[in-house]
Design a protein around this motif. Structure first.
Motif, short mmCIF file in Angstrom:
data_model
loop_
_atom_site.label_atom_id
_atom_site.label_comp_id
_atom_site.label_asym_id
_atom_site.label_seq_id
_atom_site.Cartn_x
_atom_site.Cartn_y
_atom_site.Cartn_z
N TYR A 141 45.17 44.44 38.93
CA TYR A 141 44.48 44.03 37.70
C TYR A 141 43.06 44.58 37.70
CZ TYR A 141 41.53 40.84 34.94
OH TYR A 141 40.61 40.31 34.09
N PHE A 142 42.66 45.10 36.54
CA PHE A 142 41.30 45.58 36.33
C PHE A 142 40.62 44.78 35.22
CE2 PHE A 142 41.09 49.50 38.76
CZ PHE A 142 42.43 49.79 38.98
N GLN A 143 39.37 44.51 35.43
CA GLN A 143 38.50 44.01 34.37
C GLN A 143 37.45 45.10 34.16
OE1 GLN A 143 36.96 39.99 34.85
NE2 GLN A 143 35.00 40.65 33.99
N ASN A 144 37.54 45.77 33.04
CA ASN A 144 36.76 47.01 32.84
C ASN A 144 37.07 47.97 33.99
OD1 ASN A 144 35.39 46.28 30.35
ND2 ASN A 144 34.32 44.76 31.61
N GLU A 145 36.06 48.45 34.70
CA GLU A 145 36.34 49.41 35.78
C GLU A 145 36.56 48.72 37.13
OE1 GLU A 145 33.57 49.06 34.16
OE2 GLU A 145 31.96 48.69 35.60
N ALA A 146 36.34 47.43 37.18
CA ALA A 146 36.44 46.71 38.45
C ALA A 146 37.88 46.28 38.72
CB ALA A 146 35.52 45.50 38.42
N GLN A 147 38.35 46.62 39.90
CA GLN A 147 39.69 46.19 40.32
C GLN A 147 39.55 44.84 40.99
OE1 GLN A 147 41.65 48.82 43.11
NE2 GLN A 147 43.69 48.18 42.46
N LEU A 148 39.87 43.79 40.27
CA LEU A 148 39.61 42.43 40.76
C LEU A 148 40.75 41.87 41.59
CD1 LEU A 148 37.80 40.76 37.72
CD2 LEU A 148 36.86 42.03 39.66
#
Lengths: 116, 115
Positions: B48-55
């Motif tokens: 899962y990504f939130q914007n460019e961050a892979q959370l």
């Protein structure tokens, strides 16, 4: 960990009849969402209906309705006036809204055939 | 407007080859998900990504799987040294925001066959 169980691998129904697909789930959460998705042979997953766990009223979308039994952790989908275009795989899915990840946890699916 | 698109739609790879699967989410969607769907199974969460961050990458089955979303839009799922057990349909989904509920919209998937 949450789990979703669909105990009917395959079902069939005559056109214009009503069919009910079963789904049970296991969670210790009190607030969550439940979904039914449809996946026709083209494989594009489409949302059919969703239910918020905090709502007692069962969700309805045209010919599709659910029977949500929170205490029993049951979430069945009823399709009324079945149409040939309803032929598809149907997946039940669970989502916990807390935290950053809204990942869906899926059942194995039920293959529904609507016969003319 | 355009929905979620994925390319290629079909990919055949020889065991040991590297593959790259692309996902173009709906414009403006913050969240992006990858799922793996083996034949006859339900999808399983990969990352899962939130914007460019892979959370969350807890679903990636091995270190041969790598995903990125460098500019917060297009995402690529890369599988190195493919194995037969990697054969599956890889689904990408995007959603608008981070509220209590945001519908996930799915792409058509990439069917990967490893020979």
């Amino acid at each position: 960990a949450q789990t979703v169980t669909q105990s009917q691998p395959e079902m069939s129904v005559q056109e214009a009849e009503t069919v009910t697909l079963s789904c049970t789930y296991d969670t210790s959460e009190n607030n969550y969402y439940l979904f039914w998705y449809k996946q026709p042979p083209s494989r594009q997953m489409i949302l059919v209906i969703r239910q918020e766990a905090y709502k007692q009223q069962n969700a309805t979308e045209n010919r599709f309705s659910v029977n949500f039994q929170k205490a029993a952790k049951s979430f069945s989908l009823k399709i009324s006036d079945s149409q040939l275009g309803d032929t598809a795989m149907y997946f039940c899915a669970f989502m916990k809204p807390a935290g950053n990840n809204r990942k869906l946890i899926w059942g194995l699916g039920t293959s529904l055939a609507v016969n003319p | 407007g355009a929905g979620v698109s994925q390319s290629p739609r079909y990919k055949v790879a020889k065991r040991g080859q590297d593959v790259a699967l692309r996902c173009d989410p709906i414009s403006g969607h913050v969240s992006l998900f990858w799922y793996q769907q083996a034949l006859g199974q339900g999808p399983e969460f990969l990352t899962y990504f939130q914007n460019e961050a892979q959370l969350d990458k807890s679903g990636l089955p091995s270190d041969r799987f790598f995903a990125e979303r460098p500019e917060g839009s297009v995402s690529t799922l890369k599988i190195q040294r493919t194995q037969q057990e990697d054969s599956a349909v890889y689904l990408c989904a995007s959603s608008f925001g981070l509220g209590n509920y945001n519908e996930q919209f799915f792409g058509p998937g990439t069917r990967l066959t490893v020979l």
